[in-house]
Design an enzyme around this catalytic site. Structure first.
Site, mmCIF file in Angstrom:
data_model
loop_
_atom_site.group_PDB
_atom_site.id
_atom_site.type_symbol
_atom_site.label_atom_id
_atom_site.label_comp_id
_atom_site.label_asym_id
_atom_site.label_seq_id
_atom_site.Cartn_x
_atom_site.Cartn_y
_atom_site.Cartn_z
ATOM 1 N N HIS B 100 0.863 -1.180 0.000
ATOM 2 C CA HIS B 100 0.000 0.000 0.000
ATOM 3 C C HIS B 100 0.903 1.235 0.000
ATOM 4 O O HIS B 100 1.330 1.692 1.060
ATOM 5 C CB HIS B 100 -0.880 0.027 1.257
ATOM 6 C CG HIS B 100 -1.885 -1.080 1.324
ATOM 7 N ND1 HIS B 100 -3.034 -1.078 0.571
ATOM 8 C CD2 HIS B 100 -1.927 -2.224 2.043
ATOM 9 C CE1 HIS B 100 -3.744 -2.169 0.838
ATOM 10 N NE2 HIS B 100 -3.092 -2.885 1.719
ATOM 11 N N HIS B 110 -0.838 -6.821 -5.180
ATOM 12 C CA HIS B 110 -0.879 -8.051 -4.400
ATOM 13 C C HIS B 110 -0.331 -9.187 -5.244
ATOM 14 O O HIS B 110 -0.598 -9.253 -6.444
ATOM 15 C CB HIS B 110 -2.326 -8.343 -3.998
ATOM 16 C CG HIS B 110 -2.569 -9.758 -3.582
ATOM 17 N ND1 HIS B 110 -3.248 -10.658 -4.381
ATOM 18 C CD2 HIS B 110 -2.208 -10.429 -2.467
ATOM 19 C CE1 HIS B 110 -3.297 -11.831 -3.754
ATOM 20 N NE2 HIS B 110 -2.686 -11.720 -2.595
ATOM 21 N N ARG B 265 -1.648 -16.929 11.910
ATOM 22 C CA ARG B 265 -1.205 -15.783 12.713
ATOM 23 C C ARG B 265 -1.985 -14.537 12.264
ATOM 24 O O ARG B 265 -1.754 -14.001 11.170
ATOM 25 C CB ARG B 265 0.302 -15.593 12.506
ATOM 26 C CG ARG B 265 0.895 -14.480 13.360
ATOM 27 C CD ARG B 265 2.411 -14.434 13.182
ATOM 28 N NE ARG B 265 3.017 -13.414 14.023
ATOM 29 C CZ ARG B 265 3.467 -12.241 13.562
ATOM 30 N NH1 ARG B 265 3.378 -11.941 12.284
ATOM 31 N NH2 ARG B 265 4.018 -11.362 14.393
#
Lengths: 322, 322
Positions: B100, B110, B265
């Site tokens: 970003h 991405h 996570r």
């Protein structure tokens, strides 16, 4: 039953609740002018009325939606406990309220009341209510949390005593939970669905009591917290915490997902999102506030027990509740 | 096969890709110092290595994750096309990249590459690759979009010609789509899953080509766009558009949902979210930019056709591509 049908009784109750909530919020904002007034039609029948304040002076966002829609086929996601009703003609009425104050000391709140009527092919009409309210503080105040739950309990007492409060309080704690964060969204309140307390009449009165209870309790909390001074540190922590709110609404909230998947009005559904949210990576803009919030408030607990019955973890820094 | 097992070949490829991406991004940031270096263990075996830059000067957030995990029971969500493998021992390797930039003229990008090996109770080991990359501009540039897709096509050509590019480009368009907004997330690129192009060797080479293609193409686009001057108007529009990115990742992205549901996570998984996002109600901070983006860029189209083959909607204001 009188000549007035059930939904004709629910409709003015819900419209009136919407109006009163907007009036209460407008008093805190100091003006009603910036509340937008959007009426929309549902593709299958009926429609809604959205009152949204965006970028207010005191309320950074407030969304108060009323809807009354009809459809030929109840989506299966609309009822958890009565799968056999999926596909039947239905009528749904609801009000949802979400308020994101600008002041980080004033908590975000959410309230929803809803009524569903379904006419299955055989047998008589089925109907039930749902609803509840919950509070999401950024900086907790013991006084506010106890007050919020005392009020919630008070709304339940005439309809099912302490037991009813416990049941709907527990449901709320289970529902507003972010599994991936291992923490609740806030300090809870009430949540109920597929609700019928004996008669329509009794349940109607209960839902009305829940609605007005929310209105009074949140009004009182805003009155206490909006005057508090705040600065960039509190703002940063609020924006960080609001990220969790976005995560809950988009990842878990059944109403949001159901609304979007069933072709509801996207703008209205997503007006529940905070106006501005911040995500950090493995860090927090205010570790002390985070620790206090998580240890003292974001723990499922009995807010009505004297002195709190959470688990004996003492206030972090000796200041009561802060 | 040589004495080196397949995953022993994939592991250094993916680790090397992670390193090169971090090096490329660090050049644009002007420093590698603020890239955090987090190693973590997966509860069931193996672990990961997260390189995350948060709050950089040029890159507001960049997350480059490597993981190599093993488990005793493949989650059913891990394979769309081979449900019979659910529950078998598995090994999964992957790199995911999300960037970003701070400059609203530089698009968000991405990329993901992944490899799975499953050892079912009977029969021989099954393995496949997945991956792809996509671009999300806020202010579109025709030149960048054509270049991005030319590069994507170029990566596919040696392995399956134009047809392979079309297939994975279409898959990307279908995958990165926000149904509730009726618009794609960006201008797409490539997306593929359960991929085996003949042999392991050939697919390994293809995935390597896709990875390096992303690296070169995004590097070139950053070089072109990071120097452009921008102000509060562009920033407001970027934050508003980033709201859509959050919506996609939390509402639709299977990787995100699967990761969170399977106890991955959380910090690493949600490092894909933009650092700051803004939601408005029924309004947009830059109507002209919004119209241009939606009409010229957020339309599935053939970016390789000369002059574009979108549908004949002309540039909004006569400026080429802007």
């Amino acid at each position: 039953m009188s000549a007035i049908s059930r939904h004709e009784r629910v409709d003015p109750l819900f419209r009136g609740f919407q109006e009163e909530v907007v009036a209460m919020l407008a008093r805190h904002e100091g003006s009603i002018e910036r509340f937008r007034d959007d009426r929309w039609e549902y593709q299958h029948g009926g429609g809604g009325h959205s009152r949204v304040l965006d970028g207010g002076k005191t309320l950074e966002r407030a969304a108060v939606h009323f809807s009354h829609i009809t459809g030929a086929s109840l989506p299966s996601a609309a009822t958890q406990h009565r799968p056999q009703l999926a596909g039947a003609p239905f009528r749904a009425l609801g009000v949802s309220v979400i308020v994101h104050p600008r002041n980080p000391y004033a908590p975000t709140s959410h309230c929803n009341v809803r009524y569903l009527e379904v006419a299955p092919g055989e047998g008589s009409e089925v109907f039930w209510f749902g609803g509840g309210f919950d509070l999401t503080p950024f900086y907790g105040f013991q006084e506010d949390c106890r007050f919020w739950h005392q009020e919630a309990c008070g709304a339940c007492l005439p309809f099912g005593g302490n037991e009813l409060y416990r049941r709907y309080k527990d449901w709320c704690d289970r529902y507003f939970y972010l599994a991936h964060r291992g923490e609740p969204r806030g300090i809870g309140g009430l949540f109920f669905d597929d609700c019928m307390l004996g008669t329509f009449e009794c349940t109607f009165e209960f839902v009305a009591a829940v609605a007005w209870c929310y209105l009074r309790a949140y009004d009182a909390i805003l009155t206490r917290r909006l005057p508090l001074a705040w600065g960039p540190r509190e703002r940063a922590f609020q924006l960080y915490r609001r990220g969790r709110y976005v995560e809950f609404n988009l990842l878990y909230d059944r109403g949001t997902r159901f609304g979007l998947e069933s072709g509801g009005r996207t703008e209205s559904i997503l007006a529940s999102l905070p106006p501005l949210a911040h995500w950090t990576y493995a860090s927090c803009p205010d570790e002390r506030a985070e620790r206090n919030l998580k240890e003292q408030y974001l723990q499922v607990q009995d807010w009505l027990a004297s002195g709190g019955e959470q688990s004996g973890s003492p206030p972090v820094d000796g200041m009561p509740g802060h």
